[in-house]
Design a protein around this motif. Structure first.
Motif, PDB file in Angstrom:
ATOM      1  N   ASP A  29       6.307  52.096  23.386  1.00  0.00           N
ATOM      2  CA  ASP A  29       6.975  53.290  23.749  1.00  0.00           C
ATOM      3  C   ASP A  29       8.400  53.298  22.631  1.00  0.00           C
ATOM      4  OD1 ASP A  29       5.981  53.439  26.250  1.00  0.00           O
ATOM      5  OD2 ASP A  29       7.767  52.485  27.343  1.00  0.00           O
ATOM      6  N   GLN A  30       8.641  52.359  21.726  1.00  0.00           N
ATOM      7  CA  GLN A  30       9.505  52.469  20.551  1.00  0.00           C
ATOM      8  C   GLN A  30       8.729  53.299  19.575  1.00  0.00           C
ATOM      9  OE1 GLN A  30      12.744  51.568  20.082  1.00  0.00           O
ATOM     10  NE2 GLN A  30      12.550  52.568  18.103  1.00  0.00           N
ATOM     11  N   VAL A  31       7.644  53.018  19.304  1.00  0.00           N
ATOM     12  CA  VAL A  31       6.863  53.812  18.101  1.00  0.00           C
ATOM     13  C   VAL A  31       6.608  55.096  18.657  1.00  0.00           C
ATOM     14  CG1 VAL A  31       4.530  54.185  17.154  1.00  0.00           C
ATOM     15  CG2 VAL A  31       5.404  51.764  17.259  1.00  0.00           C
ATOM     16  N   ARG A  32       6.431  55.521  20.043  1.00  0.00           N
ATOM     17  CA  ARG A  32       6.350  56.652  20.559  1.00  0.00           C
ATOM     18  C   ARG A  32       7.753  57.548  20.517  1.00  0.00           C
ATOM     19  NH1 ARG A  32       3.266  56.795  25.995  1.00  0.00           N
ATOM     20  NH2 ARG A  32       3.139  58.978  25.750  1.00  0.00           N
ATOM     21  N   CYS A  33       8.621  56.765  20.801  1.00  0.00           N
ATOM     22  CA  CYS A  33       9.912  57.461  20.611  1.00  0.00           C
ATOM     23  C   CYS A  33       9.948  58.116  18.928  1.00  0.00           C
ATOM     24  CB  CYS A  33      11.052  56.430  20.992  1.00  0.00           C
ATOM     25  SG  CYS A  33      11.247  56.500  22.762  1.00  0.00           S
ATOM     26  N   VAL A  34      10.002  57.133  18.296  1.00  0.00           N
ATOM     27  CA  VAL A  34      10.097  57.436  16.786  1.00  0.00           C
ATOM     28  C   VAL A  34       9.264  58.568  16.178  1.00  0.00           C
ATOM     29  CG1 VAL A  34       9.505  56.681  14.615  1.00  0.00           C
ATOM     30  CG2 VAL A  34      10.740  55.239  15.985  1.00  0.00           C
ATOM     31  N   ASP A  35       8.232  58.709  16.955  1.00  0.00           N
ATOM     32  CA  ASP A  35       7.008  59.619  16.544  1.00  0.00           C
ATOM     33  C   ASP A  35       7.531  61.169  17.385  1.00  0.00           C
ATOM     34  OD1 ASP A  35       5.445  58.356  14.920  1.00  0.00           O
ATOM     35  OD2 ASP A  35       3.826  57.948  16.635  1.00  0.00           O
ATOM     36  N   ALA A  36       7.911  60.953  18.293  1.00  0.00           N
ATOM     37  CA  ALA A  36       8.673  62.243  18.923  1.00  0.00           C
ATOM     38  C   ALA A  36       9.863  62.574  18.404  1.00  0.00           C
ATOM     39  CB  ALA A  36       8.795  61.981  20.742  1.00  0.00           C
ATOM     40  N   ALA A  37      10.836  61.909  17.957  1.00  0.00           N
ATOM     41  CA  ALA A  37      11.782  62.232  17.232  1.00  0.00           C
ATOM     42  C   ALA A  37      11.424  62.959  15.861  1.00  0.00           C
ATOM     43  CB  ALA A  37      12.817  61.169  16.963  1.00  0.00           C
ATOM     44  N   ARG A  38      10.564  62.375  15.202  1.00  0.00           N
ATOM     45  CA  ARG A  38      10.090  62.989  14.114  1.00  0.00           C
ATOM     46  C   ARG A  38       9.542  64.337  14.112  1.00  0.00           C
ATOM     47  NH1 ARG A  38       7.965  57.751  10.815  1.00  0.00           N
ATOM     48  NH2 ARG A  38      10.042  56.877  10.438  1.00  0.00           N
ATOM     49  N   VAL A  39       8.627  64.437  15.242  1.00  0.00           N
ATOM     50  CA  VAL A  39       8.036  65.753  15.466  1.00  0.00           C
ATOM     51  C   VAL A  39       8.896  66.924  15.861  1.00  0.00           C
ATOM     52  CG1 VAL A  39       6.488  66.923  17.181  1.00  0.00           C
ATOM     53  CG2 VAL A  39       5.883  64.726  16.201  1.00  0.00           C
ATOM     54  N   ALA A  40       9.756  66.615  16.560  1.00  0.00           N
ATOM     55  CA  ALA A  40      10.653  67.641  17.037  1.00  0.00           C
ATOM     56  C   ALA A  40      11.775  68.024  15.641  1.00  0.00           C
ATOM     57  CB  ALA A  40      11.673  67.001  18.128  1.00  0.00           C
ATOM     58  N   VAL A  41      12.493  67.001  15.125  1.00  0.00           N
ATOM     59  CA  VAL A  41      13.280  67.150  14.115  1.00  0.00           C
ATOM     60  C   VAL A  41      12.470  68.064  12.963  1.00  0.00           C
ATOM     61  CG1 VAL A  41      13.094  65.330  12.612  1.00  0.00           C
ATOM     62  CG2 VAL A  41      15.160  66.347  13.049  1.00  0.00           C
ATOM     63  N   ARG A  42      11.226  67.811  12.657  1.00  0.00           N
ATOM     64  CA  ARG A  42      10.660  68.376  11.587  1.00  0.00           C
ATOM     65  C   ARG A  42      10.435  69.960  12.001  1.00  0.00           C
ATOM     66  NH1 ARG A  42       5.815  65.990  11.855  1.00  0.00           N
ATOM     67  NH2 ARG A  42       6.407  64.261  11.124  1.00  0.00           N
ATOM     68  N   GLU A  43       9.854  70.061  13.139  1.00  0.00           N
ATOM     69  CA  GLU A  43       9.894  71.574  13.712  1.00  0.00           C
ATOM     70  C   GLU A  43      11.078  72.290  13.645  1.00  0.00           C
ATOM     71  OE1 GLU A  43       7.325  72.290  16.968  1.00  0.00           O
ATOM     72  OE2 GLU A  43       5.864  70.710  16.206  1.00  0.00           O
TER      73      GLU A  43
END
Length: 111
Positions: A29-43
């Motif tokens: 879940d921690q890895v998925r949170c990191v990935d989700a934050a990066r996806v959103a902030v990049r877009e």
């Protein structure tokens, strides 16, 4: 004799296994949170629509995660928070990650 010993140790083994698997789930879940934050902030930094960026992030984030967007000056920050697995709820800690990026400025005069 062996049956009595097994009956006493079996609950402890199940408890340890449950805690270990929950800890593994928490790490994922921690890895998925990191990935989700990066996806959103990049877009968002590229100037994509907020609902599209958050939609992509929700697909990556753990189920039931909360996503928050904060803009400050030329920066955008996305924070993703997810509850701990039920077996580790006693810890009182949530999984949380944030990512920050500078907003891109599109220059209409560039070639």
């Amino acid at each position: 004799m062996v049956t009595a010993e097994l009956a006493l140790t079996f609950p402890a083994v199940v408890l340890v296994l449950t805690i270990c698997l929950s800890a593994l789930s928490w790490g994922v879940d921690q890895v998925r949170c990191v990935d989700a934050a990066r996806v959103a902030v990049r877009e968002l930094a590229r100037g994509e629509a907020a609902n599209r960026a958050m939609g992509h992030a929700r697909r990556v984030a753990p189920e039931g995660a909360d996503l928050e967007v904060h803009r400050s000056g030329g920066d955008v920050t996305v924070t993703v928070t997810s509850a701990a697995p039920p077996a580790l709820a006693f810890s009182g800690r949530d999984t949380s990650c944030s990512s920050t990026a500078r907003l891109e400025v599109s220059d209409a005069t560039s070639p």
